[in-house]
Design a protein around this motif. Sequence first.
Motif: not given
Length: 99
Positions: A80-83, A87, A89-90, A92
């Motif tokens: 999980a990524y966030r800017d 923000q 989480w996205k 992938e």
Amino acid sequence: MLGTGLTFPPNLGAVVRRTVANGELPALVVIHDPDGDWLVGDGINDPNIPDACGIYCLAHVAEMDPAITETAGLRSGFAAYRDDAGQPWKVEPFAFEDE
């Protein structure tokens, strides 16, 4: 994969970037690698330099940044990524570069 209501087991250890563990920077990357290990990074600094990371209780790290708890349902092999800290989480699929 992400959501509310889930928590990390109280004794689950994770490799955490010290800048996140000490509250200096927010967690911007949470990885549940294909081997089942958890890693938390600040998304800025190289986690591979000596002494950049340590083993911490993931539940305690999530107490400092409650948004990390949103990743508790992350399946093995995903990240999980966030800017930034505000923000969402996205998620992938994740694999180490050498795999």
